[in-house]
Design a protein around this motif. Structure first.
Motif, PDB file in Angstrom:
ATOM      1  N   ASP A  21       0.790  -1.167   0.141  1.00 42.38           N
ATOM      2  CA  ASP A  21      -0.067  -0.195   0.086  1.00 42.38           C
ATOM      3  C   ASP A  21       0.764   1.153  -0.103  1.00 42.38           C
ATOM      4  O   ASP A  21       2.156   1.005  -0.076  1.00 42.38           O
ATOM      5  N   ARG A  23       0.945   5.670   1.574  1.00 43.78           N
ATOM      6  CA  ARG A  23       0.351   6.749   2.236  1.00 43.78           C
ATOM      7  C   ARG A  23       0.616   7.902   1.302  1.00 43.78           C
ATOM      8  O   ARG A  23       2.017   8.211   1.261  1.00 43.78           O
ATOM      9  N   ASP A  62      -4.225   7.053   2.731  1.00 50.67           N
ATOM     10  CA  ASP A  62      -3.714   5.514   2.581  1.00 50.67           C
ATOM     11  C   ASP A  62      -4.392   4.865   1.283  1.00 50.67           C
ATOM     12  O   ASP A  62      -5.772   4.916   1.110  1.00 50.67           O
ATOM     13  N   SER A  64      -4.658   1.532  -1.323  1.00 48.31           N
ATOM     14  CA  SER A  64      -4.421   0.215  -1.389  1.00 48.31           C
ATOM     15  C   SER A  64      -3.590  -0.464  -2.603  1.00 48.31           C
ATOM     16  O   SER A  64      -3.661   0.390  -3.625  1.00 48.31           O
ATOM     17  N   ILE A  65      -3.307  -1.697  -2.468  1.00 49.65           N
ATOM     18  CA  ILE A  65      -2.539  -2.005  -3.901  1.00 49.65           C
ATOM     19  C   ILE A  65      -3.367  -2.182  -4.784  1.00 49.65           C
ATOM     20  O   ILE A  65      -3.101  -1.761  -6.010  1.00 49.65           O
TER      21      ILE A  65
END
Length: 199
Positions: A21, A23, A62, A64-65
């Motif tokens: 992930d 940020r 954040d 995500s993948i």
């Protein structure tokens, strides 16, 4: 939910990898964060992200993948410009069209041609999405609500007026750049209803 009317151009201030992930910290530029709280949504280049921290004119999200892989956010470098829009409130004007912030695919700038004071832009898009694109219909490119004026089997065209070029990241884009594409929600629902076989 968003309108596709860009409120400010921000910049990626920093990026921290977190086990696949990431940020992202965004410099909000001229976007007013005074009414933004932790948990609110802001569209970044057309991608709906959740605010997890705010510090003055900067805020963090954040990513995500999945989102990094399916949008242009995975390739954004520190300093890159991004279109920003806060989530729509029920009392707001709907100046563009309903935009969910859920990107359908990544397209590419194929051509830019002057057309008076405006410019005609041509974008490539994944072929499965082309059926949702219609002349005079709406489409979101990097979070910007645009009106389609040409539609092909794997591309479409729009006209960008000087205000749009100045108020968004399109003024920084060049042929070959990747862009986030979200097709019109109404087109998707119409297809779903047409294929349901029920009245």
């Amino acid at each position: 939910m968003f309108t596709g009317i860009i409120q400010a151009v921000g910049r990626i201030a920093s990026r921290e990898e977190r086990g696949g992930d990431a940020r992202l910290v965004v410099d909000a530029g001229r976007l007013d964060l005074s009414d933004v709280a932790i948990g609110d949504s802001i569209a970044v280049a057309g991608v709906c992200l959740t605010v997890v921290a705010i510090d003055g004119t900067h805020w963090a999200a954040d990513v995500s993948i999945e989102t990094l892989a399916r949008t242009t956010l995975g390739g954004l470098a520190v300093g890159a410009g991004v279109n920003l829009e806060k989530a729509l409130r029920l009392a707001d004007r709907l100046g563009g069209h309903l935009v969910s912030g859920h990107v359908d695919g990544v397209g590419q700038v194929l051509g830019i041609d002057d057309d008076g004071a405006s410019q005609r832009w041509r974008f490539g898009l994944p072929r499965p999405l082309a059926r949702y694109v219609a002349v005079k219909g709406s489409i979101s490119v990097d979070g910007t609500s645009l009106t389609v004026n040409a539609a092909g089997e794997a591309d479409f065209g729009v006209t960008l007026i000087p205000h749009t070029l100045a108020a968004t990241t399109f003024g920084e884009r060049v042929v070959g750049d990747a862009v986030n594409i979200e097709v019109d929600l109404i087109a998707r629902y119409a297809e779903r209803l047409a294929g349901s076989g029920s009245a």
